[in-house]
Design a protein around this motif. Structure first.
Motif, PDB file in Angstrom:
ATOM      1  N   UNK A  84      36.133  46.276  42.836  1.00  0.00           N
ATOM      2  CA  UNK A  84      36.123  46.760  44.206  1.00  0.00           C
ATOM      3  C   UNK A  84      37.220  46.092  45.034  1.00  0.00           C
ATOM      4  N   UNK A  85      37.539  46.774  46.153  1.00  0.00           N
ATOM      5  CA  UNK A  85      38.537  46.225  47.076  1.00  0.00           C
ATOM      6  C   UNK A  85      38.048  44.921  47.683  1.00  0.00           C
ATOM      7  N   UNK A  86      38.933  43.973  47.847  1.00  0.00           N
ATOM      8  CA  UNK A  86      38.605  42.666  48.428  1.00  0.00           C
ATOM      9  C   UNK A  86      38.285  41.616  47.392  1.00  0.00           C
ATOM     10  N   UNK A  87      38.118  42.002  46.138  1.00  0.00           N
ATOM     11  CA  UNK A  87      37.818  41.011  45.111  1.00  0.00           C
ATOM     12  C   UNK A  87      39.122  40.418  44.558  1.00  0.00           C
ATOM     13  N   UNK A  88      38.967  39.293  43.879  1.00  0.00           N
ATOM     14  CA  UNK A  88      40.114  38.610  43.244  1.00  0.00           C
ATOM     15  C   UNK A  88      39.734  38.178  41.841  1.00  0.00           C
ATOM     16  N   UNK A 142      44.791  40.038  43.355  1.00  0.00           N
ATOM     17  CA  UNK A 142      44.070  40.351  44.585  1.00  0.00           C
ATOM     18  C   UNK A 142      44.016  41.879  44.731  1.00  0.00           C
ATOM     19  N   UNK A 143      42.827  42.407  44.946  1.00  0.00           N
ATOM     20  CA  UNK A 143      42.619  43.871  44.981  1.00  0.00           C
ATOM     21  C   UNK A 143      42.399  44.295  46.428  1.00  0.00           C
ATOM     22  N   UNK A 144      43.328  45.086  46.941  1.00  0.00           N
ATOM     23  CA  UNK A 144      43.160  45.647  48.295  1.00  0.00           C
ATOM     24  C   UNK A 144      42.515  47.030  48.273  1.00  0.00           C
ATOM     25  N   UNK A 145      42.287  47.543  47.071  1.00  0.00           N
ATOM     26  CA  UNK A 145      41.600  48.823  46.892  1.00  0.00           C
ATOM     27  C   UNK A 145      40.892  48.828  45.560  1.00  0.00           C
ATOM     28  N   UNK A 146      40.018  49.818  45.345  1.00  0.00           N
ATOM     29  CA  UNK A 146      39.312  49.898  44.077  1.00  0.00           C
ATOM     30  C   UNK A 146      40.311  50.144  42.960  1.00  0.00           C
ATOM     31  N   UNK A 147      40.136  49.431  41.853  1.00  0.00           N
ATOM     32  CA  UNK A 147      41.068  49.540  40.736  1.00  0.00           C
ATOM     33  C   UNK A 147      40.303  49.342  39.440  1.00  0.00           C
ATOM     34  N   UNK A 148      40.630  50.193  38.480  1.00  0.00           N
ATOM     35  CA  UNK A 148      40.016  50.067  37.158  1.00  0.00           C
ATOM     36  C   UNK A 148      40.926  49.191  36.318  1.00  0.00           C
TER      37      UNK A 148
END
Length: 288
Positions: A230-234, A207-213
């Motif tokens: 992007x943030x909010x994606x899983x 679970x991504x709470x912020x942008x992450x590469x």
């Protein structure tokens, strides 16, 4: 006490007491002094001087006491004592009290044997009756065994029509023909149970709470996903789908394995987390 023959024999020694008393008085001794030296009661010393032989017991004791008294006072009364000798002493006849007649011994032996036989019968007969049922297995059918975990199936009963006369008359015959049900005996043998179903395989969720590469590789080394998420994606992967994961901005990514949050601190360096995923879905450190 002594008999008349002994008294008459000692009467010939009359005068011994008088001589002894005169010698004692000449020596200046009292009855107490003589009793202490001879270790005799004063009453015995007085009876010797008064010649009261019947108070002193057997003649052999009387003569011995007279001799002891005469030796103390240095008086010779041997002639008078010899005249007072009684006939030779006849030893008593010894009678054996341990001899048992032969007939009595035989009767005692028979009585003991009869007693042993009676005791054996009293002990053996109850034991025989108690164990008789264990050896007589032909008349009693062997009981059925049933597990405590299983309930025997109920015997179906066909209801008869109400008011049916033939059915009522046939029922006793059916009951008589039906054999007695064999009783069930509880058995402690375990009942086979089906094997539990294998647990569901663990998934790897992100679970991504912020942008992450991210850079995710498969077991064959190929790229599964390599992009900026992007943030909010899983993302969710099944075991065996990925083998190596690299996460940028790892502090903004929550990784769960089978619903449990995985601590990325051991795999994180400069906010970049690198770890491997085994074929079972377990997160392990990267092997160089």
């Amino acid at each position: 006490m002594i008999d008349d023959q002994t008294v008459s024999a000692l009467d010939t020694a009359a005068g011994c007491g008088t001589r002894l008393r005169q010698a004692r008085e000449a020596a200046g001794l009292t009855l107490d002094d003589v009793g202490q030296r001879l270790r005799m009661p004063v009453q015995v010393v007085k009876s010797l001087e008064e010649e009261q032989w019947q108070k002193l017991g057997a003649p052999v004791f009387v003569r011995g006491q007279l001799r002891s008294y005469a030796r103390l006072l240095n008086v010779d009364i041997s002639q008078l004592l010899e005249q007072a000798q009684v006939g030779p002493v006849v030893p008593p006849t010894l009678v054996s009290h341990t001899h048992t007649p032969r007939a009595r011994r035989i009767a005692e032996n028979l009585g003991r044997r009869a007693l042993y036989v009676g005791i054996t019968a009293v002990l053996a007969v109850p034991v025989w009756f108690a164990t008789r049922g264990h050896f007589d297995g032909s008349s009693t059918p062997a009981p059925n065994t049933a597990s405590l975990d299983a309930i025997p199936a109920a015997v179906p009963v066909t209801p008869s029509a109400v008011g049916s006369e033939p059915a009522a008359s046939a029922e006793p015959a059916a009951v008589a023909a039906k054999p007695a049900a064999t009783p069930y005996v509880a058995s402690l043998a375990p009942v086979p149970r089906p094997a539990p179903a294998a647990p569901a395989t663990a998934n790897l969720d992100m679970q991504f709470s912020g942008d992450s590469w991210v850079d995710i590789a498969g077991p064959d080394g190929g790229s599964v996903e390599k992009a900026l998420i992007k943030a909010g994606e899983t993302r969710s992967f099944t075991p065996g789908q990925v083998s190596r994961v690299t996460l940028g901005n790892a502090s903004a990514v929550q990784v769960q394995q089978n619903g449990a949050i995985v601590d990325l601190t051991p795999y994180q360096r400069a906010n970049v987390a690198r770890f491997q995923v085994s074929s079972e879905g377990s997160v392990v450190p990267v092997s160089h």
